[in-house]
Enzyme design. Structure first.
Site, mmCIF file in Angstrom:
data_model
loop_
_atom_site.group_PDB
_atom_site.id
_atom_site.type_symbol
_atom_site.label_atom_id
_atom_site.label_comp_id
_atom_site.label_asym_id
_atom_site.label_seq_id
_atom_site.Cartn_x
_atom_site.Cartn_y
_atom_site.Cartn_z
ATOM 1 N N SER A 235 0.866 -1.172 0.000
ATOM 2 C CA SER A 235 0.000 0.000 0.000
ATOM 3 C C SER A 235 0.904 1.224 0.000
ATOM 4 C CB SER A 235 -0.871 0.018 1.253
ATOM 5 O OG SER A 235 -0.039 0.165 2.384
ATOM 6 N N LYS A 236 0.271 2.356 -0.224
ATOM 7 C CA LYS A 236 1.046 3.587 -0.236
ATOM 8 C C LYS A 236 1.793 3.749 1.088
ATOM 9 C CE LYS A 236 -0.728 6.616 -3.276
ATOM 10 N NZ LYS A 236 -1.256 7.819 -3.855
ATOM 11 N N ARG A 237 1.067 3.419 2.139
ATOM 12 C CA ARG A 237 1.657 3.572 3.467
ATOM 13 C C ARG A 237 2.846 2.622 3.656
ATOM 14 N NH1 ARG A 237 -0.009 1.522 8.126
ATOM 15 N NH2 ARG A 237 -1.623 0.358 7.058
#
Ligand code: GLU
Length: 502
Positions: free
Chosen positions: A256-258
């Protein structure tokens, strides 16, 4: 392809964030499938959640797709027979189908207040039950429903999911997937402000846009039974569904982006080549028959089939991307690499943004052979070669002194090296890497020092750093005047001994 109908596939992003590698992975697989089969690749913007729209993300979607060469055949900016391709411009269409579902009893109006829904959720959480609507309004008497409607109470429209039985679909990559209807929530289709939710708008558009294959990320699997029900209730044939394998980080967490999934435009800014990114992403969950790793875009199109898309998780390995990028950089024609490097030298502030002087372009062209084998990304280039563009080198003069050498010894060696280099200074064509290399090796011999030590001192003098491209090629590109000036400056710095020198 034996299929008489040409596939129509879509990439349907919501402009709620900048596209990252996971999003574009979906776009790429759809695009490759369309190109392989001679089908159509459609871009549709799912902007029904107006509160979550992120400024700039729409432009970033276009930019990311175009940078990678994933041109769309229908959609924003190019048009097409099934437009508009923004869901926000299609609201009456969704409304009419929602009304049709209500009329046929497959959907119903729900008047429950936010407070009631919040209480319901809290109670379910307390009982450790999954949050679900309790179908209160599904069981309102027709008279009560009419009364509340006439009273102008706000409402949403919900899907009337069958209470028993199962809903299944055949996933192209995973086989049959079955859901118990009793566990499917009565999904909101139209919100109280009249806007549709993703589920309704997505199904209506996929149908009206004649999408044949819905190919998307695995996170949509749990939505698909709702979609299957909608197709059935609207009396439409459902498209084929395929959910791509999940993408994982190196530590096997969902990418994920995170968790470090970079935005596509971030990869561009970091100096990844689009062809490397395409090749790398194509291998996440797909492989050609012979397991080749390096495939041009044309080869990918030629070989890409859905049969070879896997169902097992794919690992996003940034080191592999670096390796692949380095590989593609080495394969570029030097002139092509030089051209692609220009904006990176501009971003680094080493050359002007507008009207770059021809001698600077020529300089980039000449230093390409020095770095082409060494850089993994294009940003590496200005970092490794900034000293060609500026003469104000900043370094600690102590770095000029090879380990175990005194200042006098270093000064003496540098002075002799300077004389040696000066012998090749005129005419400037004589200032060639091989001649300099040979002459300075002889000098090291005469001085009875290790070449590594002498060259190390010269490297710092000429480049201001201890790690740099090959020394004599660097000198040749710099030319005699600049090289000698730098050695002179080093000698002066060391001789004046201002900074703390051992
Ligand atoms: N708008 C959804 C997204 O943002 C589309 C999902 C789908 O492909 O159905 O990914």
């Amino acid at each position: 392809m034996s299929d008489p109908i040409r596939p129509r596939v879509r990439y349907a992003p919501s402009p709620t964030g900048f596209p990252h590698v996971g999003n574009i992975h979906t776009a790429l697989f759809n695009w490759l499938f369309a190109r392989h089969t001679g089908g159509r690749f459609i871009l549709r913007i799912e902007d029904t959640d107006q509160d979550r729209i992120v400024e700039g993300s729409l432009a970033a979607i276009y930019e990311s797709l175009r940078w990678l060469g994933l041109e769309w055949d229908e959609g924003p900016e190019v048009g097409g027979p099934f437009g508009p391709y923004f869901q926000s411009e299609r609201l009456p269409i969704y409304r009419s189908y929602a009304d049709q579902l209500v009329a046929s009893g497959h959907a119903y109006r729900c008047f429950c207040s936010q407070e009631r829904l919040a209480e319901l959720r809290a109670a379910q959480e307390a009982r450790k039950e999954p949050p679900r609507y309790d179908r209160f309004c599904r069981n309102l008497s027709p008279a009560e429903r009419e009364r509340r409607l006439q009273a102008g109470e706000p409402y949403v429209i919900r899907l009337a999911v069958p209470e028993t039985g199962e809903t299944s679909f055949d996933d192209l990559f995973r086989g049959t997937i079955t859901f118990q209807n009793a566990l499917i929530d009565d999904q909101v289709l139209i919100k109280s402000d009249g806007w549709p939710t993703y589920h309704l708008a997505n199904v209506v558009d996929d149908h009206l846009m004649e999408i044949t294959h819905v190919l998307r990320g695995d996170e949509w699997i749990s939505s698909t039974p709702k979609h299957v029900l909608l197709y059935r209730f609207l009396g439409w044939d459902a498209p084929l569904f395929g959910h791509f394998p999940i993408l994982l980080t190196m530590s096997r967490a969902k990418l994920s982006k995170r968790r470090g999934a970079p935005d596509i435009l971030e990869l561009r800014a970091k100096g990844y080549l689009p062809e490397a990114v395409v090749n790398f992403l194509a291998l996440l969950g797909w492989a050609p028959e012979d397991k080749t790793e390096v495939l041009s875009c044309a080869e990918l199109i030629h070989q890409f089939t859905l049969e070879r898309v896997g169902a097992t998780p794919a690992i996003y390995n940034p080191e592999k991307l670096d390796w692949m990028n380095g590989y593609y950089i080495r394969q570029l024609a030097p002139e092509d690499l030089a051209r692609r490097l220009v904006p990176f030298y501009q971003d680094a502030g080493l050359i002007p943004r507008d009207s770059v002087p021809p001698e600077m372009l020529a300089l980039i062209g000449r230093l390409v052979p020095l770095i082409q084998e060494r850089i993994k990304t294009l940003v590496d280039a200005p970092a490794l070669t900034d000293f060609f563009f500026r003469d104000d080198l900043v370094y600690d003069p102590a770095q000029l002194m090879p380990k175990g050498w005194t200042r006098e010894q270093t000064l003496d060696a540098l002075r002799q090296a300077r004389d040696c280099l000066a012998r090749f200074a005129a005419p400037p064509e004589r200032f060639q890497a091989e001649s300099l290399d040979e002459a300075l090796r002889q000098l090291a011999d005469t001085l009875q020092v290790k070449t590594g030590q002498l060259f190390g001192a010269l490297r710092v003098a000429v480049t201001g750093r201890t790690i740099a491209p090959p020394l004599f090629q660097t000198m040749a590109v710099l030319g005699p005047t600049r090289t000698l000036a730098r050695v002179d400056r080093a000698i002066n710095l060391l001789a004046s001994g201002t900074p703390a020198v051992r």
